[in-house]
Design an enzyme around this catalytic site. Sequence first.
Site, PDB file in Angstrom:
ATOM      1  N   PRO A 347       0.941  -1.388  -0.003  1.00 22.85           N
ATOM      2  CA  PRO A 347      -0.128  -0.024  -0.074  1.00 22.85           C
ATOM      3  C   PRO A 347       0.921   1.207  -0.102  1.00 22.85           C
ATOM      4  O   PRO A 347       1.793   1.465   0.803  1.00 22.85           O
ATOM      5  CB  PRO A 347      -0.888  -0.209   1.298  1.00 22.85           C
ATOM      6  CG  PRO A 347      -0.993  -1.543   1.396  1.00 22.85           C
ATOM      7  CD  PRO A 347       0.434  -2.232   0.979  1.00 22.85           C
ATOM      8  N   CYS A 348       0.436   2.160  -0.921  1.00 26.44           N
ATOM      9  CA  CYS A 348       1.278   3.309  -1.078  1.00 26.44           C
ATOM     10  C   CYS A 348       0.767   4.371  -0.011  1.00 26.44           C
ATOM     11  O   CYS A 348       1.373   5.563   0.020  1.00 26.44           O
ATOM     12  CB  CYS A 348       1.208   3.754  -2.401  1.00 26.44           C
ATOM     13  SG  CYS A 348      -0.469   4.166  -2.985  1.00 26.44           S
TER      14      CYS A 348
END
Length: 636
Positions: A347-348
């Site tokens: 996840p960014c």
Amino acid sequence: MNSKAEALAAAKKRIIALQKQMVTRILEMAAEVEKLASATTEREAREFLRVTCNMPSSELSTYVRFQTTLKGNEQLLESSRVSFPVVKALVSADPATRKEVLERMEIGARIDTTEISRIRKRLQEAALTPGQVLAARNGKKLAAAARRNTADAVTSFQEVLYAFSEGLINERDPEKMVSDDVRQGAAQIRRAFESLFGTRHGTVDQTKPGTSAHEMALAYETLKNLEDGTLAMPRNRALRHPGLVALQNLTGRSPEAYKPERPPLRQGPPAHHRLKAIEICAGAGGMAIGLDRAGFDHVALVEYDENAAATLRLNRPNWNVIESDIRDIDFRPYRQMDIDLVAGGPPCQPYSSDGYGLGKDDPRDLLPETVRVVSEIRPRAFLFENVDGLLHARHADHVAEILRGYRECGYNVEIHRIKTENYGIAQERNRVLLVGLRKDVTGAFRMPPKFAGRRLNLGDALMDLMAANGWTGAREWARDRREQPVFDRQGNVVARGALASTIVTRRGLPRAKEAARWGAKCVDIAGLPDLAPTDEQASKPGFMPALTARMRARLQDFEDDWSFVGGKQAVADQIGNAVPPRLAQAVGLAIFSSIEDVSWDWEAMLWPEESRRMHMVPPPLQFEGVVAEPLVSTAT
């Protein structure tokens, strides 16, 4: 004064000025590093300089130690116009040598690194008696002679070992590996090995992979197994035995079979030469598509989101999709499968500039889990993708800890930035790649080449989709985007052809800056219409076309027949979080090349002669469950 003298005088003046500028920069850098060190620990400062500032380790140590070795001598160093190599030598010198060098500089002596070495040697000998000096010199002569003799013996050993291993490195017949000739040859080489390197090498399990000790232990164990006729060949006959590779590495030469120049490959490897991959945080499959094209077969794809997992199953029913949180999975059983690559896009949001940037304090941060996954699977390589914000200074300590974790697992790690526009994708999307190769992998990773000539603009990418619902202005809109100038920060035109701004997920109204970026390209980024615009919609004041989900997917380089499962928000999330397939393919090919010693015809691989994209108007995406019928051409 003649012209030559004038030229020399002018050159002298300029060079001295440049020397003064260089030493000033060195001292300014040392001062900045000192400030950094006062605000953090030395370990944190070193990691920050290396990871965030990309400072080489050799320079890093010099600047960090400057304050404890040369602080207070800045004016002397500046007036002497010292070079960085001299500063480095002074920092690493012992106190007595450093003191004498500085004293000489005070009286105007010109000092270089050779002179510093002479002073160090003289001071060391001055502390000895004449007899000790003579003994030390004779000892060096004896050691040099021994090294020459040993070097000759090692060279002879390498020649014999090369001839022996060359005949076995590509052998696939188990009977040949236990023949009398092989066993006798192994016994002879084992005795020569022991005479040169001894017998204390530990076991393969006791040594750290990627180290010279591990290579020696593996080579020694392989020789003994060959001599006993007990060498177990890999289950996959296409793979070379790691012990034979270790023996070949000791020769300092490449296998004969790999010497001839081979033409670059224009298509992916055949089925029996494809590599094995495990992908985590697989999302809607952008990275998986690219890696599949690059020659990787997915043993498993792990995805937590139910809609994204359903998207993967819908489009690739044969893929092994595991719908789970990676934190709940024990990956150790996969180690027995000799996995070549672990990849994924954690996840960014913890690092995105569009979010809160909480980094390690964000519960969605899975970067530490990637270290665990790598340590449990022990693949030959890994690839993790994230946003540019990962390299923000506030995350430096956390990222440094992650990189340290990879290295402690036995991997060489590199950080690279990559732009989608360099790979024929009509989007401004900068990404950060964490690439690691296990230390026993002999290849070196090189980023794929850039393809500036393949630059695609927003108009050409979307014209057919914009016109799909009868909007007669689509061609003019596309032409304007094609001709739209692109400016640098100084306001200079550097290119023609507008790129899409970064495709992001859709939640509520866009932020002002995001809306302005898209508005400058005549796109309304608010909302997610089901259909392309019509002439009726275009007739309204202030009209700008909006992007359907299919348009967004194409800008992310998904094929037009790739379907998505879920409602509008779920589909927008999947598209916005995806890795463009061609980008993943390019990096995947680079990794394949580094671990398998092959080269590619990049243009042929990334843009094959037969277009992957169907030249037809695709149907709009259906939400809350996608209709998966094959597309039908509208051509008559």
